[in-house]
Design a protein around this motif. Structure first.
Motif, PDB file in Angstrom:
ATOM      1  N   PHE A 275       0.831  -1.207   0.000  1.00 33.94           N
ATOM      2  CA  PHE A 275       0.000   0.000   0.000  1.00 33.94           C
ATOM      3  C   PHE A 275       0.867   1.261   0.000  1.00 33.94           C
ATOM      4  N   SER A 276       2.169   1.081  -0.291  1.00 36.09           N
ATOM      5  CA  SER A 276       3.139   2.180  -0.327  1.00 36.09           C
ATOM      6  C   SER A 276       3.248   2.890   1.027  1.00 36.09           C
ATOM      7  N   LEU A 277       3.104   2.119   2.089  1.00 37.94           N
ATOM      8  CA  LEU A 277       3.258   2.644   3.441  1.00 37.94           C
ATOM      9  C   LEU A 277       4.561   2.114   4.028  1.00 37.94           C
ATOM     10  N   THR A 278       5.227   2.948   4.801  1.00 38.32           N
ATOM     11  CA  THR A 278       6.451   2.545   5.483  1.00 38.32           C
ATOM     12  C   THR A 278       6.163   2.427   6.974  1.00 38.32           C
ATOM     13  N   VAL A 279       6.494   1.273   7.532  1.00 37.19           N
ATOM     14  CA  VAL A 279       6.227   1.003   8.942  1.00 37.19           C
ATOM     15  C   VAL A 279       7.538   0.627   9.618  1.00 37.19           C
ATOM     16  N   SER A 280       7.760   1.148  10.814  1.00 39.68           N
ATOM     17  CA  SER A 280       8.979   0.853  11.548  1.00 39.68           C
ATOM     18  C   SER A 280       8.972  -0.595  12.033  1.00 39.68           C
ATOM     19  N   PRO A 281      10.151  -1.182  12.300  1.00 42.24           N
ATOM     20  CA  PRO A 281      10.192  -2.521  12.912  1.00 42.24           C
ATOM     21  C   PRO A 281       9.466  -2.518  14.249  1.00 42.24           C
ATOM     22  N   ALA A 282       8.882  -3.662  14.593  1.00 46.96           N
ATOM     23  CA  ALA A 282       8.076  -3.748  15.814  1.00 46.96           C
ATOM     24  C   ALA A 282       8.926  -3.579  17.068  1.00 46.96           C
ATOM     25  N   VAL A 283       8.362  -2.862  18.035  1.00 50.89           N
ATOM     26  CA  VAL A 283       8.948  -2.771  19.371  1.00 50.89           C
ATOM     27  C   VAL A 283       8.249  -3.806  20.227  1.00 50.89           C
ATOM     28  N   GLU A 284       8.998  -4.744  20.813  1.00 51.85           N
ATOM     29  CA  GLU A 284       8.405  -5.843  21.571  1.00 51.85           C
ATOM     30  C   GLU A 284       8.510  -5.608  23.078  1.00 51.85           C
ATOM     31  N   ASP A 285       7.644  -6.337  23.809  1.00 52.65           N
ATOM     32  CA  ASP A 285       7.729  -6.420  25.279  1.00 52.65           C
ATOM     33  C   ASP A 285       7.816  -5.041  25.933  1.00 52.65           C
ATOM     34  N   THR A 286       6.843  -4.200  25.636  1.00 60.51           N
ATOM     35  CA  THR A 286       6.852  -2.837  26.184  1.00 60.51           C
ATOM     36  C   THR A 286       5.956  -2.690  27.411  1.00 60.51           C
ATOM     37  N   ALA A 287       5.186  -3.727  27.750  1.00 57.19           N
ATOM     38  CA  ALA A 287       4.233  -3.615  28.854  1.00 57.19           C
ATOM     39  C   ALA A 287       4.937  -3.345  30.184  1.00 57.19           C
ATOM     40  N   ALA A 288       6.038  -4.034  30.457  1.00 58.64           N
ATOM     41  CA  ALA A 288       6.733  -3.860  31.734  1.00 58.64           C
ATOM     42  C   ALA A 288       7.223  -2.423  31.897  1.00 58.64           C
ATOM     43  N   HIS A 289       7.775  -1.869  30.836  1.00 63.47           N
ATOM     44  CA  HIS A 289       8.270  -0.491  30.913  1.00 63.47           C
ATOM     45  C   HIS A 289       7.105   0.485  31.089  1.00 63.47           C
ATOM     46  N   LEU A 293       6.521   3.109  34.232  1.00 62.62           N
ATOM     47  CA  LEU A 293       6.325   4.540  34.052  1.00 62.62           C
ATOM     48  C   LEU A 293       5.036   5.018  34.716  1.00 62.62           C
ATOM     49  N   ILE A 294       3.967   4.228  34.572  1.00 62.85           N
ATOM     50  CA  ILE A 294       2.701   4.604  35.213  1.00 62.85           C
ATOM     51  C   ILE A 294       2.848   4.592  36.726  1.00 62.85           C
ATOM     52  N   ALA A 295       3.539   3.584  37.256  1.00 62.50           N
ATOM     53  CA  ALA A 295       3.762   3.510  38.705  1.00 62.50           C
ATOM     54  C   ALA A 295       4.569   4.707  39.205  1.00 62.50           C
ATOM     55  N   ARG A 296       5.603   5.090  38.465  1.00 59.51           N
ATOM     56  CA  ARG A 296       6.400   6.246  38.852  1.00 59.51           C
ATOM     57  C   ARG A 296       5.562   7.521  38.840  1.00 59.51           C
ATOM     58  N   ARG A 297       4.745   7.668  37.785  1.00 57.86           N
ATOM     59  CA  ARG A 297       3.925   8.873  37.683  1.00 57.86           C
ATOM     60  C   ARG A 297       2.866   8.920  38.784  1.00 57.86           C
TER      61      ARG A 297
END
Length: 310
Positions: A275-289, A293-297
């Motif tokens: 579809f002529s779209l450019t997508v970045s490589p997937a970022v995995e396992d982001t839930a822990a981070h 961050l939510i806990a810190r905030r």
């Protein structure tokens, strides 16, 4: 906060992380104890067994554990919302051993209507790990219920859900299109791309109108039975992209970010290129981070020290 226990608790799986003060993962534990497959003792028993031996520290959890069928229902937050709003809306639940588990709310979009629960935490982590250069992006979270999300300066402003993964599972296992799927079979790139192009060319009729082509191609010998799953996968992912572009709510001129499983993300990147779209490589396992961050905030470390629950 010397340590944090972060729980990613979904429908079919339960993953726990012990994080240090910097948010780095010290230990990960995983069990098939989703909210529908709980062991004896229910939610409390599963939690106690999962965190046994870990320090007495703040606990935060996201996912279906906060749904209507979870440990305790946590109301959705209306968008626009970001990490500050999520942190301010944590709901405490008493847990075994005198611990308190702070549940993260999901997000509600009145336009649709639409909801997400768990993906909001992945988004928080992903956006922090790879901030959009211009502060604005369209994020794609492929999966059972794929999400396309508009974010601006870390705030979710719109999102759309497509049941691509669930449709694939149902059609490939319980319909006339069902064939044996070999888990370790390599991707048939030609069959997958053919499915994507079929969806792209479906126009106003949509890719769902082309589903039976899967069987017709197999019967006339054009598509080998072993390639049916990849053709069907391409057709459904292609239709997800085609319909999203046609809808116009997601700005695909923005950087397109993938969050989630790398193998599934590779399929989306391949389909997007048609579809002529450019997508970045997937970022995995982001839930822990995201949970850290939510806990810190939310200043969970301060609330624990002073014995105050949110």
């Amino acid at each position: 906060m010397n340590h944090l226990i972060a729980l990613d608790w979904g429908t079919s799986s339960f993953r726990a992380y012990l994080l240090d003060a910097a948010g780095s993962i010290v230990e990960t534990r995983s069990r098939p104890w989703g909210i529908r497959q709980l062991p004896d003792g229910g939610f409390g028993g599963a939690f106690a067994a999962m965190v046994a031996g870990w320090p007495d520290c703040p606990v935060i959890a996201a996912g279906m554990v906060g749904s209507r069928n979870g440990w305790q229902e946590v109301p959705y937050l209306d968008i626009p919302a970001g990490v500050d709003e999520l942190a301010a809306a944590l709901v405490p639940v008493a847990a075994p051993g005198g611990r308190v588990v702070h549940l993260v709310p999901g997000l509600h979009n009145s336009r649709g209507p639409d909801v997400m629960r768990g993906e909001e935490t992945q988004l928080v982590g992903a956006l922090a790990l790879r901030p959009p250069p211009q502060g604005e992006a369209t994020v794609v979270l492929p999966g059972t219920h794929s999400k396309w999300v508009r974010v601006k300066e870390g705030v979710v402003t719109d999102f759309v859900t497509t049941m691509t993964g669930e449709l694939f599972a149902l059609l490939s296992r319980h319909s006339i299109l069902a064939v044996e799927i070999k888990p370790d079979a390599p991707l048939d790139v030609d069959a997958f791309s053919r499915g994507v192009r079929t969806a792209r060319a479906s126009g106003a009729a949509g890719g769902v109108s082309r589903l039976f082509s899967t069987r017709a191609l197999m019967l006339d010998g054009t598509l080998d039975a072993s390639s049916v799953p990849d053709y069907l996968s391409g057709l459904l992912i292609g239709e997800e992209i085609r319909s999203t572009l046609a809808d116009g709510r997601m700005d695909c001129t923005l950087p397109l970010r993938l969050v989630g499983d790398a193998a599934l993300g590779a399929r989306y990147r391949m389909a997007a290129s048609d579809f002529s779209l450019t997508v970045s490589p997937a970022v995995e396992d982001t839930a822990a981070h995201g949970l850290w961050l939510i806990a810190r905030r939310a200043h969970l470390h301060e609330r624990t020290i002073h014995g105050v629950s949110p």
